[in-house]
Enzyme design. Structure first.
Site, PDB file in Angstrom:
ATOM      1  N   ASP A  47      38.411  41.003  32.852  1.00  0.00           N
ATOM      2  CA  ASP A  47      39.862  41.071  32.926  1.00  0.00           C
ATOM      3  C   ASP A  47      40.220  41.153  34.411  1.00  0.00           C
ATOM      4  O   ASP A  47      39.365  41.444  35.254  1.00  0.00           O
ATOM      5  CB  ASP A  47      40.362  42.306  32.171  1.00  0.00           C
ATOM      6  CG  ASP A  47      41.869  42.458  32.239  1.00  0.00           C
ATOM      7  OD1 ASP A  47      42.572  41.448  32.046  1.00  0.00           O
ATOM      8  OD2 ASP A  47      42.337  43.577  32.503  1.00  0.00           O
ATOM      9  N   ASP A  69      43.821  42.367  35.994  1.00  0.00           N
ATOM     10  CA  ASP A  69      44.650  43.512  36.361  1.00  0.00           C
ATOM     11  C   ASP A  69      44.014  44.812  35.885  1.00  0.00           C
ATOM     12  O   ASP A  69      43.741  44.984  34.697  1.00  0.00           O
ATOM     13  CB  ASP A  69      46.048  43.374  35.749  1.00  0.00           C
ATOM     14  CG  ASP A  69      46.818  42.193  36.324  1.00  0.00           C
ATOM     15  OD1 ASP A  69      46.867  42.078  37.559  1.00  0.00           O
ATOM     16  OD2 ASP A  69      47.351  41.389  35.542  1.00  0.00           O
TER      17      ASP A  69
END
Length: 216
Positions: free
Chosen positions: A10, A12
Site C-alpha cells: 500500500d 499512504d
C-alpha cells in the site's frame, strides 16, 4: 518447484506517512462545499477511493461530475504540497532492498489516484524496486480485493504467494478477501484493531526476517 513470490505495498501510511498532507488538502476543499470535516471523520474514510468517501462524508448520493471536480481540487493541492514534505517511513528502504535481494517481485497496490502513486515513488526515489504501480481506476476500491488481485496478476504471482503490507482497515480487509498474507503497520490504527493481519508491527524497522519467513 520454486514459485515466484510477491510483495504488494500500500502507499499512504505504508511507504510514506501522507495522512497529514491528505487532511490539510481535503479540509479547505470540503469546508468550501459545506461538508463538515475533522480528524475523526478523516480517520473513518482513510484508505477509501475519493468516489467512495465523498458520499459518506456528505451523507447523501453525489453526482459523479461534482465528485470529480472536488476531488481534483484536493489532489492538485496534495501534489503541490508533497515535494519537500515527504519521506519514507522507518524500515521502508531496508525492506524494499531485502525483498529485492530475495528475488521477490514488488508492486504498489493503492486506492490513490495513479498520478499520486507516480509522484510518491519518484519523490521517495524508490521506483526502481517496483515492477508495477497498480491503482483501481474505474474498478472498485478497497475493501474490494480487486486492486490486489490485479497486482498479483500483473506480477504473474498467485494470491497465496503474495504478502500485502497495509495500514488501513479497508486495505487489510481487501487483502484478506484476496487470500493473501498480511503484514499490518500500526501507522494509522492501533495494533489491537489490526486483528485480520498475520503480523502486526508498529513500524517496518521492527519487522524481522524470522517473522516474514513464517508466512511461506
Amino acid at each position: 518447484m520454486h514459485f515466484p513470490r510477491a510483495i504488494l505495498w500500500d502507499m499512504d501510511g505504508v511507504l510514506a506517512d501522507t495522512s497529514e498532507l491528505h487532511f490539510q488538502s481535503w479540509k479547505p476543499v470540503l469546508v468550501a462545499q459545506g461538508i463538515h470535516f475533522d480528524r475523526e471523520r478523516f480517520h473513518l474514510i482513510y484508505g477509501l477511493k475519493n468516489e467512495d468517501m465523498l458520499p459518506l462524508l456528505a451523507g447523501r448520493p453525489l453526482e459523479a461530475a461534482w465528485m470529480d471536480r472536488v476531488a481534483e481540487q484536493k489532489e492538485q493541492a496534495f501534489r503541490q504540497a508533497m515535494p519537500g514534505h515527504l519521506n519514507p517511513l522507518p524500515g521502508v528502504r531496508k525492506w524494499l532492498q531485502q525483498f529485492n535481494a530475495w528475488g521477490y517481485r514488488q508492486a504498489v497496490a493503492s486506492s490513490a489516484p495513479a498520478e499520486n502513486v507516480e509522484l510518491v515513488v519518484d519523490v521517495l526515489k524508490i521506483r526502481k524496486y517496483f515492477s508495477a504501480l497498480v491503482t483501481p481506476g474505474n474498478l472498485p476500491g478497497k475493501p474490494d480485493p480487486t486492486v490486489f488481485l490485479l497486482a498479483a496478476s500483473q506480477l504473474c504471482v498467485t494470491p497465496q504467494d503474495c504478502i500485502v503490507i497495509e495500514d488501513s482497515l479497508a486495505g487489510i480487509e481487501a487483502a484478506s478477501k484476496a487470500g493473501m498474507h498480511i503484514i499490518a503497520v500500526a501507522t494509522t490504527n492501533p495494533p489491537e484493531v489490526l486483528t485480520q493481519a498475520d503480523i502486526v508491527v508498529e513500524t517496518l524497522d521492527r519487522l524481522i526476517v524470522e517473522q516474514v519467513e513464517t508466512l511461506f
